[in-house]
Design a protein around this motif. Structure first.
Motif, PDB file in Angstrom:
ATOM      1  N   ASP A   8     -21.955 -43.837  33.214  1.00 19.74           N
ATOM      2  CA  ASP A   8     -22.261 -43.286  31.901  1.00 19.74           C
ATOM      3  C   ASP A   8     -22.346 -41.754  31.871  1.00 19.74           C
ATOM      4  OD1 ASP A   8     -24.592 -42.840  33.158  1.00 19.74           O
ATOM      5  OD2 ASP A   8     -25.800 -44.215  31.939  1.00 19.74           O
ATOM      6  N   ARG A   9     -21.898 -41.118  32.954  1.00 18.41           N
ATOM      7  CA  ARG A   9     -21.793 -39.658  32.900  1.00 18.41           C
ATOM      8  C   ARG A   9     -20.772 -39.182  33.931  1.00 18.41           C
ATOM      9  NH1 ARG A   9     -24.265 -36.938  37.161  1.00 18.41           N
ATOM     10  NH2 ARG A   9     -25.745 -38.220  38.316  1.00 18.41           N
ATOM     11  N   GLY A 229     -11.109 -42.808  32.121  1.00 21.77           N
ATOM     12  CA  GLY A 229     -12.079 -43.551  32.932  1.00 21.77           C
ATOM     13  C   GLY A 229     -12.497 -42.905  34.232  1.00 21.77           C
ATOM     14  N   VAL A 230     -11.970 -41.705  34.541  1.00 19.35           N
ATOM     15  CA  VAL A 230     -12.431 -41.014  35.751  1.00 19.35           C
ATOM     16  C   VAL A 230     -13.890 -40.603  35.561  1.00 19.35           C
ATOM     17  CG1 VAL A 230     -12.220 -38.681  36.680  1.00 19.35           C
ATOM     18  CG2 VAL A 230     -10.280 -40.247  36.804  1.00 19.35           C
ATOM     19  N   LYS A 260     -19.080 -33.251  22.649  1.00 17.07           N
ATOM     20  CA  LYS A 260     -19.698 -34.530  23.041  1.00 17.07           C
ATOM     21  C   LYS A 260     -19.324 -35.678  22.092  1.00 17.07           C
ATOM     22  CE  LYS A 260     -23.957 -34.203  23.518  1.00 17.07           C
ATOM     23  NZ  LYS A 260     -25.384 -34.129  23.719  1.00 17.07           N
ATOM     24  N   PRO A 261     -19.370 -35.458  20.766  1.00 19.97           N
ATOM     25  CA  PRO A 261     -19.005 -36.560  19.874  1.00 19.97           C
ATOM     26  C   PRO A 261     -17.581 -37.067  20.098  1.00 19.97           C
ATOM     27  CG  PRO A 261     -20.093 -34.799  18.672  1.00 19.97           C
ATOM     28  CD  PRO A 261     -19.834 -34.268  20.043  1.00 19.97           C
ATOM     29  N   PHE A 262     -16.700 -36.180  20.546  1.00 15.62           N
ATOM     30  CA  PHE A 262     -15.334 -36.612  20.841  1.00 15.62           C
ATOM     31  C   PHE A 262     -15.288 -37.449  22.120  1.00 15.62           C
ATOM     32  CE2 PHE A 262     -11.402 -35.930  23.236  1.00 15.62           C
ATOM     33  CZ  PHE A 262     -10.456 -36.421  22.338  1.00 15.62           C
ATOM     34  N   PHE A 266     -15.558 -42.485  24.978  1.00 11.40           N
ATOM     35  CA  PHE A 266     -14.916 -42.843  26.253  1.00 11.40           C
ATOM     36  C   PHE A 266     -15.931 -43.325  27.279  1.00 11.40           C
ATOM     37  CE2 PHE A 266     -12.133 -39.502  24.421  1.00 11.40           C
ATOM     38  CZ  PHE A 266     -11.041 -40.321  24.164  1.00 11.40           C
ATOM     39  N   PHE A 267     -17.216 -43.115  26.961  1.00  9.23           N
ATOM     40  CA  PHE A 267     -18.286 -43.567  27.845  1.00  9.23           C
ATOM     41  C   PHE A 267     -18.992 -44.780  27.237  1.00  9.23           C
ATOM     42  CE2 PHE A 267     -17.301 -39.360  29.054  1.00  9.23           C
ATOM     43  CZ  PHE A 267     -17.586 -39.242  30.395  1.00  9.23           C
TER      44      PHE A 267
END
Ligand SMILES: CC(C)(COP(=O)(O)OP(=O)(O)OC[C@H]1O[C@@H](n2cnc3c(N)ncnc32)[C@H](O)[C@@H]1OP(=O)(O)O)[C@@H](O)C(=O)NCCC(=O)NCCS
Ligand SMILES: CC(C)[C@@](O)(CC(=O)O)C(=O)O
Ligand SMILES: [Mg+2]
Length: 537
Positions: A8-9, A229-230, A260-262, A266-267
């Protein structure tokens, strides 16, 4: 520090001290590497690649000292690079022993061009070496990272095969290097997607990316990899590194922060989720950048994203007007977020009245409309010839244009300095005194500035002590303007002076004269009318 829920980060793997140090000319000694490593820990990077232990005794010592002093239980993972060779892995393991969280990063090329011309090995040989050397590294540490060098130019089917075997033999992080900086962001996305779809055990490891900047695409490629996904990126402070450098840590971190909103979706997060996407303390970015620049000697181009001298400076009138009215009109992030005290409004030929008036007000001048216009016109004339207008310039213009008499003082007519490593530094100076006399004198000094200051003192004859002398280059590069600031003391009072010139000795002379003129004017006001002697000598 442990990497508990990496999905998640983004894990920030800093390779300033390894790939960054591969920048031609950027070599660092052990003490310098240690200083940077301490700062990287403060910045909050997850992994510090401290060096390439087998490369030299100095690098071995650097990795070892960083492991000892920075690799604490609550500190970052400390990593050393190693070729897929026993001696490299042994050296890395040995140097990393003192670290609470050691990582061995081993690599071998997988592209046909590297296999054929560099390694002179077949694909099956490379597969076997990778497998056995990862297992060997694993016999020393749990945390093993593997990089298939030149991955972006490797035939995908072979790459998948190597990665599957690497994971089966114990690799815990798989890093995909675009070693020659050849990828485009779209291709990078496809490469990562392909790996995730075709390497059956890929979900057991952290997938990482290492992007070089040969086409200026390092940051874009790293961000594209993140979208696919990296969860670890390898980067360096100021983007230094082999050839055109690596992805810049500050660019990736601030992109993830500002956009961050963009990136959140992806997370698997809601777009407006608050939690940061990295563990970086962004307020430490500027300090870290300055330290790395200073110790490596790699100057930062003024227009460098995030950390360049101009990154938060506004020179054009339309932008300045907008910024003064509402900051977000032309700024997507605050200077304070990277640890800079404030943005900078730079007055120059592109500036407008609003910025000019605002700065004058800060300097204590409130002009009526007519005076402001006169001063502004003069400002534009001067700004056409000068890169940047200092507060001193503005003060002079205002006094000039608003009939406030410029006080008398000494003026430098000519200055000539001779210096070198086999002559005595000698200064010859001609000045005009406040009452119009022309005086010339010369003397030798311990250095050119000392010689200049001694002559000025002999000519001006006002007792004073030099309290502070500092030189600052206004722009980067050999033709930079040097600004000299001096402070002189006289009986409890301090007077300052400043001047800029491409010749710092000339700037030093004018700055000193400026300060002495302020002192002189002060003494003039103090002097009882009957006293006809300027100063007793
Ligand atoms: C590592 C180092 C000590 C090796 O020095 P060296 O033994 O004199 O070898 P060279 O640099 O001349 O050549 C590199 C050798 O490593 C081999 N090699 C390169 N990458 C390899 C890898 N990942 N795994 C195994 N062998 C590798 C090359 O094929 C070549 O071997 P050869 O001489 O048998 O052809 C030296 O290159 C060094 O100090 N490098 C540090 C910086 C650096 O290269 N960084 C780049 C990281 S990719
Ligand atoms: C170790 C690897 C990630 C490397 O940094 C190796 C290298 O220095 O070329 C790369 O860019 O491929
Ligand atoms: Mg590299």
């Amino acid at each position: 520090m442990s990497i508990e829920s990496p999905a998640d980060r983004i894990i920030i793997f800093d390779t300033t001290l390894r790939d960054g140090e591969q920048s031609p000319g950027a070599t660092l000694n052990v003490q310098e590497k240690l200083a940077i490593a301490h700062q990287l820990a403060l910045l909050g990077v997850d992994v510090i690649e401290a060096g390439f232990a087998v490369a030299s005794p100095g690098d071995f010592q650097a990795v070892k000292s960083i492991a000892e002093q920075v690799g604490k239980p609550d500190g970052p993972i400390i990593c050393s690079l190693a070729r897929a060779m026993r001696q490299d892995i042994q050296a890395a393991a040995e140097a990393l022993k003192p670290a609470a969280h050691p990582r061995i990063h081993t690599m071998i090329s997988t592209s046909d061009i590297h296999l054929k011309y560099q390694l002179n090995k077949s694909r099956s040989e490379v597969l076997a070496i990778a497998a056995s050397m990862i297992a060997y590294a694993k016999s020393f540490v749990d945390d093993v990272e593997f990089s298939p060098m030149d991955a972006s130019r490797t035939e995908p089917e072979f790459l998948y095969q190597v990665l599957e075997i690497a994971i089966a033999n114990g690799a815990t992080t798989i890093n995909i290097p675009d070693t020659v900086g050849y990828c485009t962001p779209k291709e990078m996305g496809n490469l990562i997607q392909g790996i995730r779809a075709n390497v059956p055990n890929i979900d057991q490891v952290i997938l990482s990316v290492h992007t070089q900047n040969d086409l200026g695409l390092a940051t874009a490629n790293a961000l594209a990899a993140i979208e696919h996904g990296v969860r670890q990126v390898e980067c360096t402070i100021n983007g230094i590194g082999e050839r055109a450098g690596n992805a810049a840590l500050e660019e990736i971190v601030m992109a993830l922060q500002v956009r961050k909103p963009f990136f959140n979706p992806f997370f698997g997060r809601a777009a407006d989720a608050e939690a940061p996407l990295t563990n970086i303390k962004t307020q430490e970015i500027y300090k870290t950048s300055a330290l790395v620049s200073q110790l490596t000697g790699m100057l930062i181009q003024p227009n460098k994203a995030i950390v360049g001298a101009n990154a938060f400076a506004h020179e054009s009138g339309i932008h300045q007007d907008g910024i003064i009215k509402h900051r977000q009109t032309y700024e997507i992030m605050e200077a304070a977020s990277i640890g800079l005290p404030e943005n900078r409004i730079v007055l120059g030929k592109h500036s407008g009245r609003n910025a000019f008036r605002t700065r004058l007000k800060e300097l204590g001048f409130e002009l009526n409309e007519a005076d402001l216009n006169k001063a502004f016109n003069r400002f534009k004339e001067v700004a056409d010839k000068k890169k940047e207008m200092s507060d001193w310039d503005l003060e002079a213009i205002v006094r000039d244009q608003t009939q406030i008499q410029v006080e008398s003082g000494f003026q430098i007519e000519h200055i000539q300095v001779i210096c070198g490593d086999c002559t005595c530094p000698t200064a010859t100076i001609t000045i005009v005194t406040p009452d119009g006399k022309i005086l010339t004198d010369a003397t030798v000094g311990t250095g050119p500035v000392d010689a200049v200051y001694q002559v000025i003192n002999r000519l001006v004859q006002i007792p004073n002590q030099l309290m502070e002398f500092s030189v600052q280059s206004v722009t980067a590069g050999i033709d930079a303007l040097g600004t000299v600031t001096v402070r002189v003391g006289h009986e409890e009072r301090i007077f300052s002076g400043q001047a800029s010139d491409t010749d710092i000795v000339v700037a030093a002379a004018y700055a000193y004269m400026n300060a002495l003129n302020r002192l002189y004017r002060y003494l003039e006001i103090q002097r009882p009318p009957a006293d006809s002697v300027l100063m007793p000598t």
